[in-house]
Design a protein around this motif. Structure first.
Motif, mmCIF file in Angstrom:
data_model
loop_
_atom_site.group_PDB
_atom_site.id
_atom_site.type_symbol
_atom_site.label_atom_id
_atom_site.label_comp_id
_atom_site.label_asym_id
_atom_site.label_seq_id
_atom_site.Cartn_x
_atom_site.Cartn_y
_atom_site.Cartn_z
ATOM 1 N N GLU A 69 0.833 -1.214 0.000
ATOM 2 C CA GLU A 69 0.000 0.000 0.000
ATOM 3 C C GLU A 69 0.862 1.256 0.000
ATOM 4 O O GLU A 69 0.622 2.191 -0.767
ATOM 5 C CB GLU A 69 -0.918 0.011 1.219
ATOM 6 N N GLN A 70 1.894 1.283 0.830
ATOM 7 C CA GLN A 70 2.791 2.437 0.872
ATOM 8 C C GLN A 70 3.513 2.590 -0.470
ATOM 9 O O GLN A 70 3.651 3.697 -0.980
ATOM 10 C CB GLN A 70 3.816 2.271 1.998
ATOM 11 N N GLN A 73 1.386 4.171 -3.230
ATOM 12 C CA GLN A 73 1.172 5.607 -3.134
ATOM 13 C C GLN A 73 2.289 6.375 -3.838
ATOM 14 O O GLN A 73 2.088 7.484 -4.310
ATOM 15 C CB GLN A 73 1.042 6.037 -1.678
ATOM 16 N N ILE A 103 -5.832 7.311 -1.478
ATOM 17 C CA ILE A 103 -4.614 7.779 -0.821
ATOM 18 C C ILE A 103 -5.041 8.493 0.449
ATOM 19 O O ILE A 103 -5.876 9.394 0.409
ATOM 20 C CB ILE A 103 -3.807 8.727 -1.728
ATOM 21 N N VAL A 106 -1.485 11.588 3.130
ATOM 22 C CA VAL A 106 -0.241 12.017 2.489
ATOM 23 C C VAL A 106 -0.207 13.530 2.321
ATOM 24 O O VAL A 106 0.797 14.160 2.617
ATOM 25 C CB VAL A 106 -0.025 11.305 1.138
ATOM 26 N N GLN A 124 -8.197 12.124 2.672
ATOM 27 C CA GLN A 124 -8.401 10.932 1.854
ATOM 28 C C GLN A 124 -8.846 11.355 0.468
ATOM 29 O O GLN A 124 -9.716 12.215 0.320
ATOM 30 C CB GLN A 124 -9.456 10.035 2.497
#
Length: 154
Positions: A69-70, A73, A103, A106, A124
């Motif tokens: 998942e990281q 992104q 996402i 971030v 989000q």
């Protein structure tokens, strides 16, 4: 003619290597993903020679393993990048990147009237892609922004 190869950035024993980042994007990735505040050693290579890209950036993070998942992104900034997981100086896993559906946490919404600015909620965005054009739709205010507007807004 013999091609001379030389290690330009020191190998790490354990951790993650983000390779094939387009030149001049490595610093942005460090800042947006708050990597510069980690308590582990980080090695950064900027404008390194690359056969595929001409020049590239590289980030090595010791003792931190990025999950899928990281890693995904990162695809907003470096769609051709790879994330290699290193154990005892050897690549044990390669994560190819794909744009995620969402996402979180971030960057903040560029819409100053969005509820995410005044409430204790995590930002989000829903990722939308049409060919090469990527847009992000805020989960809260539902406004749609180009990738460049959101990533520059931080």
């Amino acid at each position: 003619m013999v091609k001379e190869t030389k290690l330009q950035v020191e190998a790490i024993r354990n951790g993650s290597v983000i390779d094939h980042i387009p030149a001049n994007v490595g610093i942005k990735i460090l800042q947006l993903f708050n990597m510069h505040n980690m308590n582990e050693r980080i090695t950064i290579g900027l404008n390194l020679p690359s056969g595929a890209l001409g020049h590239k950036d590289l980030i090595k993070i010791e003792n931190i393993y990025l999950n899928k998942e990281q890693a995904n992104q990162l695809a907003l900034y470096a769609p051709q990048a790879t994330v290699n997981q290193i154990e005892e100086y050897r690549v044990t896993n390669k994560l190819a990147l794909a744009l995620p559906d969402n996402i979180k946490r971030v960057f903040e919404c560029p819409n100053s009237n969005c509820i995410s600015h005044g409430e204790p909620v995590e930002s989000q965005f829903h990722v939308q892609q049409r060919q090469e054009h990527v847009t992000l739709k805020c989960h809260y205010c539902e406004k749609v922004f180009s990738r460049d507007i959101v990533t520059e807004h931080k």
